[in-house]
Design an enzyme around this catalytic site. Structure first.
Site, PDB file in Angstrom:
ATOM      1  N   SER A   1      -9.908 -14.506   3.449  1.00 38.81           N
ATOM      2  CA  SER A   1      -9.965 -13.114   3.921  1.00 38.81           C
ATOM      3  C   SER A   1     -11.360 -12.794   4.429  1.00 38.81           C
ATOM      4  CB  SER A   1      -9.630 -12.204   2.743  1.00 38.81           C
ATOM      5  OG  SER A   1      -9.921 -10.870   3.062  1.00 38.81           O
TER       6      SER A   1
ATOM      7  N   LYS B   1     -11.288 -15.282  -3.614  1.00 39.58           N
ATOM      8  CA  LYS B   1     -11.150 -15.978  -2.318  1.00 39.58           C
ATOM      9  C   LYS B   1     -12.344 -16.907  -2.108  1.00 39.58           C
ATOM     10  CE  LYS B   1      -7.247 -14.215  -0.986  1.00 39.58           C
ATOM     11  NZ  LYS B   1      -6.052 -15.051  -1.069  1.00 39.58           N
TER      12      LYS B   1
ATOM     13  N   THR C   1     -12.734 -10.395   3.601  1.00 43.82           N
ATOM     14  CA  THR C   1     -13.387  -9.775   2.448  1.00 43.82           C
ATOM     15  C   THR C   1     -14.497 -10.669   1.886  1.00 43.82           C
ATOM     16  OG1 THR C   1     -12.862  -8.461   0.491  1.00 43.82           O
ATOM     17  CG2 THR C   1     -11.877 -10.623   0.590  1.00 43.82           C
TER      18      THR C   1
ATOM     19  N   TYR D   1     -11.374  -9.505  -6.360  1.00 45.72           N
ATOM     20  CA  TYR D   1     -10.427 -10.114  -5.408  1.00 45.72           C
ATOM     21  C   TYR D   1     -11.183 -10.986  -4.400  1.00 45.72           C
ATOM     22  CZ  TYR D   1      -7.568 -10.440  -1.173  1.00 45.72           C
ATOM     23  OH  TYR D   1      -6.918 -10.910  -0.060  1.00 45.72           O
TER      24      TYR D   1
HETATM   25  P1  NAD Z   1       2.115 -10.281  -0.267  1.00 42.64           P
HETATM   26  O1  NAD Z   1       1.847  -9.719  -1.624  1.00 42.64           O
HETATM   27  O2  NAD Z   1       3.051  -9.560   0.617  1.00 42.64           O
HETATM   28  O3  NAD Z   1       2.602 -11.806  -0.392  1.00 42.64           O
HETATM   29  C1  NAD Z   1       2.171 -12.648  -1.438  1.00 42.64           C
HETATM   30  C2  NAD Z   1       3.405 -13.289  -2.042  1.00 42.64           C
HETATM   31  O4  NAD Z   1       2.992 -14.171  -3.081  1.00 42.64           O
HETATM   32  C3  NAD Z   1       4.382 -12.282  -2.650  1.00 42.64           C
HETATM   33  O5  NAD Z   1       5.676 -12.538  -2.151  1.00 42.64           O
HETATM   34  C4  NAD Z   1       4.317 -12.561  -4.150  1.00 42.64           C
HETATM   35  O6  NAD Z   1       5.572 -12.350  -4.778  1.00 42.64           O
HETATM   36  C5  NAD Z   1       3.887 -14.010  -4.179  1.00 42.64           C
HETATM   37  N1  NAD Z   1       3.141 -14.441  -5.369  1.00 42.64           N
HETATM   38  C6  NAD Z   1       2.042 -13.886  -5.928  1.00 42.64           C
HETATM   39  N2  NAD Z   1       1.621 -14.622  -6.962  1.00 42.64           N
HETATM   40  C7  NAD Z   1       2.460 -15.673  -7.064  1.00 42.64           C
HETATM   41  C8  NAD Z   1       2.546 -16.793  -7.926  1.00 42.64           C
HETATM   42  N3  NAD Z   1       1.684 -16.998  -8.926  1.00 42.64           N
HETATM   43  N4  NAD Z   1       3.544 -17.696  -7.744  1.00 42.64           N
HETATM   44  C9  NAD Z   1       4.450 -17.522  -6.742  1.00 42.64           C
HETATM   45  N5  NAD Z   1       4.421 -16.482  -5.894  1.00 42.64           N
HETATM   46  C10 NAD Z   1       3.431 -15.576  -6.055  1.00 42.64           C
HETATM   47  O7  NAD Z   1       0.686 -10.439   0.449  1.00 42.64           O
HETATM   48  P2  NAD Z   1       0.336 -10.757   1.976  1.00 42.64           P
HETATM   49  O8  NAD Z   1      -0.235  -9.526   2.573  1.00 42.64           O
HETATM   50  O9  NAD Z   1       1.456 -11.457   2.636  1.00 42.64           O
HETATM   51  O10 NAD Z   1      -0.884 -11.756   1.755  1.00 42.64           O
HETATM   52  C11 NAD Z   1      -0.710 -13.154   1.707  1.00 42.64           C
HETATM   53  C12 NAD Z   1      -2.037 -13.804   1.407  1.00 42.64           C
HETATM   54  O11 NAD Z   1      -2.996 -13.416   2.392  1.00 42.64           O
HETATM   55  C13 NAD Z   1      -2.637 -13.412   0.051  1.00 42.64           C
HETATM   56  O12 NAD Z   1      -3.250 -14.549  -0.507  1.00 42.64           O
HETATM   57  C14 NAD Z   1      -3.675 -12.377   0.419  1.00 42.64           C
HETATM   58  O13 NAD Z   1      -4.716 -12.322  -0.520  1.00 42.64           O
HETATM   59  C15 NAD Z   1      -4.149 -12.883   1.776  1.00 42.64           C
HETATM   60  N6  NAD Z   1      -4.707 -11.830   2.634  1.00 42.64           N
HETATM   61  C16 NAD Z   1      -3.974 -10.712   2.904  1.00 42.64           C
HETATM   62  C17 NAD Z   1      -4.527  -9.703   3.699  1.00 42.64           C
HETATM   63  C18 NAD Z   1      -3.767  -8.438   3.988  1.00 42.64           C
HETATM   64  O14 NAD Z   1      -4.378  -7.453   4.398  1.00 42.64           O
HETATM   65  N7  NAD Z   1      -2.438  -8.409   3.844  1.00 42.64           N
HETATM   66  C19 NAD Z   1      -5.820  -9.848   4.232  1.00 42.64           C
HETATM   67  C20 NAD Z   1      -6.531 -11.013   3.946  1.00 42.64           C
HETATM   68  C21 NAD Z   1      -5.961 -12.008   3.144  1.00 42.64           C
HETATM   69  N1  UFG Z   2      -8.647   4.208   5.389  1.00 48.94           N
HETATM   70  C1  UFG Z   2      -8.523   5.584   5.415  1.00 48.94           C
HETATM   71  N2  UFG Z   2      -7.513   6.160   4.695  1.00 48.94           N
HETATM   72  C2  UFG Z   2      -6.624   5.428   3.966  1.00 48.94           C
HETATM   73  C3  UFG Z   2      -6.751   4.014   3.948  1.00 48.94           C
HETATM   74  C4  UFG Z   2      -7.782   3.442   4.666  1.00 48.94           C
HETATM   75  O1  UFG Z   2      -9.312   6.280   6.065  1.00 48.94           O
HETATM   76  O2  UFG Z   2      -5.733   6.014   3.324  1.00 48.94           O
HETATM   77  C5  UFG Z   2      -9.703   3.574   6.202  1.00 48.94           C
HETATM   78  C6  UFG Z   2     -10.702   2.762   5.395  1.00 48.94           C
HETATM   79  O3  UFG Z   2     -11.751   3.574   4.925  1.00 48.94           O
HETATM   80  C7  UFG Z   2     -11.138   1.709   6.430  1.00 48.94           C
HETATM   81  C8  UFG Z   2      -9.890   1.497   7.286  1.00 48.94           C
HETATM   82  O4  UFG Z   2      -9.076   2.641   7.062  1.00 48.94           O
HETATM   83  O5  UFG Z   2     -12.145   2.245   7.261  1.00 48.94           O
HETATM   84  C9  UFG Z   2      -9.095   0.249   6.904  1.00 48.94           C
HETATM   85  O6  UFG Z   2      -8.816   0.292   5.503  1.00 48.94           O
HETATM   86  P1  UFG Z   2      -7.767  -0.693   4.815  1.00 48.94           P
HETATM   87  O7  UFG Z   2      -7.685  -0.311   3.376  1.00 48.94           O
HETATM   88  O8  UFG Z   2      -6.508  -0.706   5.600  1.00 48.94           O
HETATM   89  O9  UFG Z   2      -8.421  -2.119   5.020  1.00 48.94           O
HETATM   90  P2  UFG Z   2      -9.829  -2.693   4.532  1.00 48.94           P
HETATM   91  O10 UFG Z   2     -10.587  -3.103   5.749  1.00 48.94           O
HETATM   92  O11 UFG Z   2     -10.504  -1.781   3.589  1.00 48.94           O
HETATM   93  O12 UFG Z   2      -9.396  -3.971   3.700  1.00 48.94           O
HETATM   94  C10 UFG Z   2      -8.303  -4.821   4.085  1.00 48.94           C
HETATM   95  C11 UFG Z   2      -7.687  -5.451   2.823  1.00 48.94           C
HETATM   96  C12 UFG Z   2      -8.682  -6.356   2.175  1.00 48.94           C
HETATM   97  C13 UFG Z   2      -9.138  -7.386   3.174  1.00 48.94           C
HETATM   98  C14 UFG Z   2      -9.716  -6.708   4.397  1.00 48.94           C
HETATM   99  C15 UFG Z   2     -10.106  -7.731   5.438  1.00 48.94           C
HETATM  100  O13 UFG Z   2      -7.305  -4.426   1.904  1.00 48.94           O
HETATM  101  O14 UFG Z   2      -8.079  -7.030   1.107  1.00 48.94           O
HETATM  102  O15 UFG Z   2      -8.754  -5.809   4.948  1.00 48.94           O
HETATM  103  O16 UFG Z   2      -9.054  -8.599   5.656  1.00 48.94           O
HETATM  104  F1  UFG Z   2     -10.081  -8.150   2.624  1.00 48.94           F
END
Ligand code: NAD
Ligand code: UFG
Length: 339
Positions: free
Chosen positions: A124, A152, A126, A148
């Protein structure tokens, strides 16, 4: 190729499985359904006309995972499974460290034992944390600000050490920026539990009338309109980034360790997103300006040139399409996957 997809019923995993099946790969999903629903599998089948194999299991369950590795001859693992809520990770670090670290450890043990050569790991943006250097390149130092993010980072360091010691294994850590949008069919999308933390699902739930008003966290950032700027990427573009990474490992056996950004290289503000969404959905999004959210940064967007150079991959779908597809998913599925 025979590919194990952990977390394949989740948001990004399900979109990636669709793209993999559509181009003829064999896919086995392992998910414990802790943050997803089993009817995702039927939706995937409706889109692709093919049913991925599905095993309901916790990736940390070594015995069950060993049975899966013994049954299938995997060429690669795409590891999405994990816990992902920043706020929850601050309150429950033990849960985050256990779930996010132990799962990768089990997979790597089994990859070694069953000679699976490649893992593609969901990292990520992040991991960059509080950086003020944009666009962000992959050699920017780690400055994670929450548990979190640290899970990562530790996974990335762990995979670097594994690859250094075991040249038969290669690892690609894909650092996602802000995935939004949904499959154009409206059959799969993001279905957060409870009140969404992230901006796009919050907006779509305001649009559908589930939530009253969006809070815009801060309008005094040094950005073009004072609100936070992020690199929003369509989840289908992101899914295709995984296929490009799979192709890369297929063509470059023993490619070592790589960390690669998946983003568009363009930043949009909170209000840019609100206004574009309103325009394409025809829905008014009432909002109030509130205090900054602790831990947020002003601006974050990728330098995506490494992915372009190595994987010949770049994003194709713009902000309008991201908003259209998010809205189609939300309006066709007002209660998400819940029946
Ligand atoms: P999600 O929660 O929709 O999908 C994750 C899936 O993993 C879920 O279906 C959950 O049931 C499953 N899971 C969790 N722990 C498990 C375990 N121990 N064994 C088996 N299954 C398990 O999340 P997502 O948004 O699809 O994210 C997927 C990956 O990408 C995650 O690793 C997340 O940290 C990473 N990521 C997501 C974002 C985002 O904004 N969505 C950004 C950066 C990184
Ligand atoms: N925001 C609002 N109101 C809300 C939610 C968000 O104003 O109700 C703003 C935040 O302050 C930020 C922007 O919208 O400026 C995006 O916020 P998000 O929460 O959608 O996303 P972030 O960038 O904070 O973080 C997300 C995931 C993290 C990941 C990161 C980069 O939550 O886990 O993107 O991938 F690490």
């Amino acid at each position: 190729m025979n590919i194990l997809v952990t977390g394949g019923t989740g948001y990004i995993g399900s979109h990636t499985v669709v793209e993999l099946l559509n181009r003829g790969e064999q896919v086995v999903i392992v998910d414990n359904l802790s943050n997803s629903y089993d009817n995702v599998i039927d939706r995937i089948e409706s889109i692709c006309g093919r049913h991925p194999d599905f095993v309901k299991a916790d990736v940390r369950d070594f015995k069950k995972m060993e049975a899966v590795f013994a049954q299938y001859d995997f060429d690669a693992v795409i590891h999405f499974a994990g816990s992902k809520a920043v706020g929850e990770s601050v309150a429950k670090p033990l849960l985050y460290y256990r779930n996010n670290l132990e799962s990768t450890w089990v997979l790597v043990e089994l990859m070694k034992k069953y000679n699976v050569p490649s893992i593609i790991f969901s990292s990520s943006a992040t991991v960059y944390g509080e950086t003020d250097l944009v666009p962000i390149k992959e050699d920017t130092e780690y400055r994670c600000t929450n548990p979190y993010g640290r899970t990562k980072m530790i996974n990335e360091l762990f995979l670097q050490d594994i690859v250094a010691a075991h040249p038969g294994i290669s690892a690609i850590c894909l650092r996602y920026f802000n995935p939004i949008g949904a499959h154009a069919s409206g059959l799969i999308g993001e279905d957060p539990q409870g009140i969404p933390n992230n901006l796009m699902p919050y907006i779509t739930q305001v649009a559908i009338g589930k939530l009253k008003m969006l809070s815009v966290f801060g309008n005094d950032y040094p950005t073009h309109d004072g609100t936070g700027v992020r690199d929003y990427i369509h989840v289908v573009d992101l899914a295709k980034g995984h296929l490009a990474a799979v192709d890369y490992v297929r063509q470059n056996q023993a490619s070592g360790f790589l960390a690669v950004n998946l983003g568009t290289g363009r930043g949009y503000s909170v209000l840019d997103l609100v206004h574009t969404f309103s325009r394409v959905s025809g829905k008014d999004i009432p909002y109030q300006l509130t205090e900054r959210r602790p831990g947020d940064i002003a601006t974050c967007y990728a330098d995506p040139s490494k992915a372009k150079e190595l994987f010949c991959w770049e994003t194709k779908l713009d902000l309008q399409k991201m908003c259209e597809d998010s809205w189609r998913w939300q309006s066709k599925n007002p209660t998400g996957y819940k029946r």
